[in-house]
Each structure stands twice: as structure tokens, then as C-alpha cells.
Scaffold this active site. Structure first.
Site, PDB file in Angstrom:
ATOM      1  N   ARG A 190      -9.422  -4.237  -0.507  1.00  0.00           N
ATOM      2  CA  ARG A 190      -8.428  -3.876  -1.527  1.00  0.00           C
ATOM      3  C   ARG A 190      -9.159  -3.630  -2.838  1.00  0.00           C
ATOM      4  O   ARG A 190      -8.758  -4.109  -3.885  1.00  0.00           O
ATOM      5  CB  ARG A 190      -7.416  -5.018  -1.690  1.00  0.00           C
ATOM      6  CG  ARG A 190      -6.521  -5.221  -0.506  1.00  0.00           C
ATOM      7  CD  ARG A 190      -5.318  -4.295  -0.523  1.00  0.00           C
ATOM      8  NE  ARG A 190      -4.415  -4.704  -1.583  1.00  0.00           N
ATOM      9  CZ  ARG A 190      -3.951  -3.905  -2.533  1.00  0.00           C
ATOM     10  NH1 ARG A 190      -4.334  -2.643  -2.585  1.00  0.00           N
ATOM     11  NH2 ARG A 190      -3.124  -4.346  -3.457  1.00  0.00           N
TER      12      ARG A 190
ATOM     13  N   CYS B  39       0.820  -1.214   0.000  1.00  0.00           N
ATOM     14  CA  CYS B  39       0.000   0.000   0.000  1.00  0.00           C
ATOM     15  C   CYS B  39       0.852   1.261   0.000  1.00  0.00           C
ATOM     16  O   CYS B  39       0.483   2.268  -0.607  1.00  0.00           O
ATOM     17  CB  CYS B  39      -0.932   0.001   1.206  1.00  0.00           C
ATOM     18  SG  CYS B  39      -2.152  -1.333   1.168  1.00  0.00           S
TER      19      CYS B  39
END
Length: 223
Positions: free
Chosen positions: A137, A60
Site C-alpha cells: 500500500r 482501493c
């Protein structure tokens, strides 16, 4: 954290709603790194809403660096970016400070906090009984009318492709402009496909055997 009603009722009352392309994006309001945010305030422009499992995670972090550096490219397409995480606002602040100091880039698009997973559940990112945000996600491409036009979902160990996110946005905007279709691997400036003919006379009159359903749309879309 507040979750508002949307076209099919209150999303907080129907966790893991199973949103689909063509649905209205559920409205919500939440705290973010740029202040209080309401999704419906972004009507009138495109919005990419994307989520990540947690701050200070390797994949991320690379995504946020890449997206921060590409923020101007999204802005040129009249598209805002909005991120979502279960972590607290102050965790977001600490992470963004680390990103700036380590990578010399400032993340200026809002990052929302979702500690109770109400937004993640309302968007179907997290199953009703899940307490783990690992499944958060997802990416939602939302058009100026508030309609979800595309969705993608990645595993925690594979990062998103920023060029593909931009290509998706370009393709969605191009097919809207020309009422046409974007073929595989389409890039801005390339020809789009026309809509298939819907009557037998047009099928028989087409010059090539496949032209009635696989023909180019005019001169193509150009940016």
C-alpha cells in the site's frame, strides 16, 4: 514478469531492498492494462507509482475512482500515474469494467500485474518471506531523472488522499524550481521558505532573530 537491474544491483536478488528518498527507482518491465510497461520509459516526466493489495477491495476501489477522476490534474503537472497489484491482468480488466459501469469513470492509467511479488519485494513493499500482499500500500513520487523524491505508506483500512498526493507533487515541483523549502500545510501560490544562511555574518546581519533560517524565499512559488 521481468525485473531489471538498478543502481545498486538486481532488485530481484535483494528483496525488501529498503528504498529511501534519493534512491534511483529500480527499473522493471511488466504487463499492464495499457500494454507492456517499462518504468524507465517514463524518464523525462514525473511519475506516481502506487500499489494496492488486491482488486475488488473496498478502499482501493474508492482510491481508483478518485485517481481516475483526478488524472487530468496530474497530467497538467506533467505527471503520469501507474498502479501495481498482485492480481492478474484479467482480474484488473474485470475490476476496471465494474468501476466504469458502477461509477461512470474509466481508469486509463496502467495497472501492472505482480503475481510473484517481484516488484513489490524489489521496492521493499513486501518482506522477503511474505506471501501476503496486504502490505503493498505504498506510493512513490519519482522525478523526471528517475529519483525517488517522496514515499508514503498507508494501512489497508485507510484510503489515500488524492488532494494530498497533488499537494506533494506541487510542493516537490515548486521547491525544485526555486531551490527552496515548503513549509507545513503549504499550498500552491503560497510563499516558500528560503534555505538557511550558512555563515555567521549573515546570521548576525539578519533583520529578525529568526530570519536567517525561517525567512521567505522571494515572492513564493506560483502555478
Amino acid at each position: 514478469m521481468r525485473q531489471d537491474a538498478h543502481n545498486s544491483g538486481d532488485a530481484s536478488a535483494a528483496p525488501c531492498a529498503g528504498l529511501r528518498i534519493g534512491d534511483m527507482a529500480p527499473d522493471f518491465s511488466a504487463r499492464s492494462t495499457t500494454g507492456d510497461v517499462r518504468l524507465s520509459d517514463y524518464r523525462g516526466r514525473w511519475l506516481v507509482l502506487f500499489s494496492h493489495p488486491a482488486d475488488f477491495t473496498p478502499v482501493c476501489t474508492t482510491e481508483f475512482v478518485a485517481l481516475a477522476r483526478a488524472a487530468g490534474d496530474f497530467a497538467q503537472r506533467d505527471c503520469a500515474l501507474m498502479a501495481l497489484s498482485v492480481d492478474s491482468l484479467f482480474s484488473h480488466f474485470a475490476w476496471l469494467r465494474m468501476i466504469r459501469d458502477r461509477f461512470d469513470v474509466e481508469v486509463r492509467f496502467p495497472i501492472l500485474e505482480d503475481p510473484t511479488l517481484v516488484i513489490g519485494r524489489g521496492y521493499g513493499m513486501v518482506a522477503p518471506g511474505d506471501s501476503d500482499s496486504g502490505a503493498v500500500r505504498s506510493t512513490f513520487f519519482i522525478d523526471p531523472e528517475g529519483v525517488i523524491r517522496a514515499m508514503t505508506c498507508y494501512p489497508a483500512n485507510v484510503g489515500r488522499s488524492t488532494p494530498e498526493m497533488l499537494r506533494m507533487l506541487d510542493a516537490l515541483q515548486a521547491v525544485d524550481k526555486e531551490t527552496s523549502l515548503a513549509p507545513a500545510n503549504w499550498q500552491p501560490g503560497e510563499a516558500l521558505l528560503g534555505q538557511p544562511q550558512a555563515d555567521l555574518d549573515s546570521v548576525f546581519a539578519a533583520q529578525g532573530e529568526a530570519d536567517w533560517f525561517l525567512g521567505k524565499a522571494g515572492a513564493g512559488a506560483r502555478r
